[in-house]
Design a protein around this motif. Structure first.
Motif, short mmCIF file in Angstrom:
data_model
loop_
_atom_site.label_atom_id
_atom_site.label_comp_id
_atom_site.label_asym_id
_atom_site.label_seq_id
_atom_site.Cartn_x
_atom_site.Cartn_y
_atom_site.Cartn_z
N LEU A 273 0.83 -1.21 0.00
CA LEU A 273 0.00 0.00 0.00
C LEU A 273 0.86 1.26 0.00
CD1 LEU A 273 -2.80 -1.05 2.53
CD2 LEU A 273 -2.96 -0.90 0.04
N PHE A 276 2.23 1.70 -3.43
CA PHE A 276 1.20 2.17 -4.36
C PHE A 276 0.97 3.66 -4.20
CE2 PHE A 276 -3.26 3.02 -5.38
CZ PHE A 276 -3.31 2.55 -6.68
N VAL A 277 0.88 4.13 -2.95
CA VAL A 277 0.61 5.54 -2.69
C VAL A 277 1.79 6.40 -3.16
CG1 VAL A 277 0.24 7.27 -0.90
CG2 VAL A 277 -0.97 5.09 -0.80
N SER A 291 3.55 -2.28 -7.45
CA SER A 291 3.14 -2.40 -6.05
C SER A 291 2.80 -3.84 -5.69
CB SER A 291 1.94 -1.49 -5.78
OG SER A 291 2.24 -0.15 -6.06
#
Length: 326
Positions: A273, A276-277, A291
């Motif tokens: 996560l 991804f961010v 990711s």
């Protein structure tokens, strides 16, 4: 008479202890000899043993899948069952009824979580992977040209180093283009044709997974009974002191290994996560694919992050070398 009988019993106990020691030594020596013979046989017949092991693993694949699923989802099952038993304490007075209801809902929650994770990963990863491969194939010539221009700019202050690097880079680029032109493209129809034979393997894998789900449900709902039977077998095979030690060590291994697995999965989820961010914030290419690769390979201890970094960096390198450096 009393002292004579006592001394006779003492001497007999000493003889029994002596014989028991000899028996233990004999059993130990026989065990070591059998293990040595087995090790020599495995080394000499490694191909046969490996083929036999692969065949057994193939036969037991559904059971292995079910056991792994049950072990990973056991915390979810236990938490849901405990929560349901606590919430229905005033509604259902019998503990057995509350336990069965909690087990049923825990099983449904475990199945739902497993299916959601698998379907979610496949639905996100497969289209992104197909698009990424297509994009790489289409933009590969332009990416190679852009990378060449970037290297020339970076190494413009050092002509000798630039000449050596560009020579090797040109050879690598020519090899990659020839491989795509002469190997991948001509064999693309053969690869598509071989998909039909791969369908059988896919169907078999799906069949094994479905049986594994049934085994998982059985293990989750029968774990207490199976553990009780395993304890009975251990106490029946070993003396009380050794059996207690085996049970204690088994609990310790379960606590440490289970905590490690659950913690590693949560850590990998958080890493994926965060990746991804941050990749989305930096406007990187292939955000979702990279990711997922980073999150999945992070499960592997020690070497996982390096294994995930290599293909991720290569994908970004083909799109933008500077972003790959970042």
């Amino acid at each position: 008479m009393f002292w004579e009988s006592y001394s006779m019993k003492g001497s007999m106990n000493m003889k029994n202890d002596k014989y028991r020691t000899y028996i233990y030594w004999g059993v130990t020596a026989l065990t070591v000899l059998l293990l040595l013979v087995a090790a020599v046989f495995v080394v000499m017949r490694w191909s046969l043993v490996a083929a036999l092991g692969a065949k057994i693993a193939n036969i037991l694949a559904p059971v292995i899948y079910g056991a792994v699923f049950a072990y990973l989802l056991n915390p979810v099952y236990n938490r849901v069952q405990a929560a349901v038993m606590k919430m229905t304490e005033k509604i259902i007075t019998q503990e057995e009824g509350r336990k069965r209801l909690g087990g049923f809902l825990g099983t449904l929650a475990s199945l739902f979580l497993l299916v959601a994770v698998v379907v979610g990963l496949i639905s996100m990863l497969i289209p992104q992977l197909i698009n990424s491969i297509s994009g790489v194939m289409e933009t590969l010539p332009a990416s190679i040209n852009n990378l060449e221009i970037w290297l020339e700019k970076v190494l413009s202050d050092n002509p000798d180093l630039e000449q050596q690097v560009m020579q090797h880079y040109g050879a690598a680029a020519d090899y990659l283009q020839n491989w795509l032109t002469n190997v991948v493209v001509p064999n693309i129809y053969r690869i598509i044709g071989s998909v039909s034979s791969g369908v059988v393997l896919v169907v078999r894998a799906v069949f094994d997974i479905l049986i594994g789900l049934i085994v998982m449900v059985y293990l989750l709902n029968m774990k207490e009974k199976l553990l009780a039977q395993a304890k009975m077998i251990i106490y029946g095979l070993f003396p009380l002191k050794i059996a207690n030690k085996v049970i204690e060590e088994g609990r310790y291994v379960h606590q440490v290994f289970g905590g490690f697995i659950i913690g590693k999965l949560l850590d990998s989820l958080i890493i994926g996560l965060i990746c991804f961010v941050l990749l989305g914030f930096a406007n990187m290419p292939y955000v979702l694919l990279v990711s997922v690769i980073v999150g999945v390979t992070n499960v592997i201890p020690f070497f996982g992050p390096f294994i995930g970094a290599i293909p991720s960096a290569f994908l970004i390198l083909l799109s933008d070398p500077m972003k790959c450096l970042y």
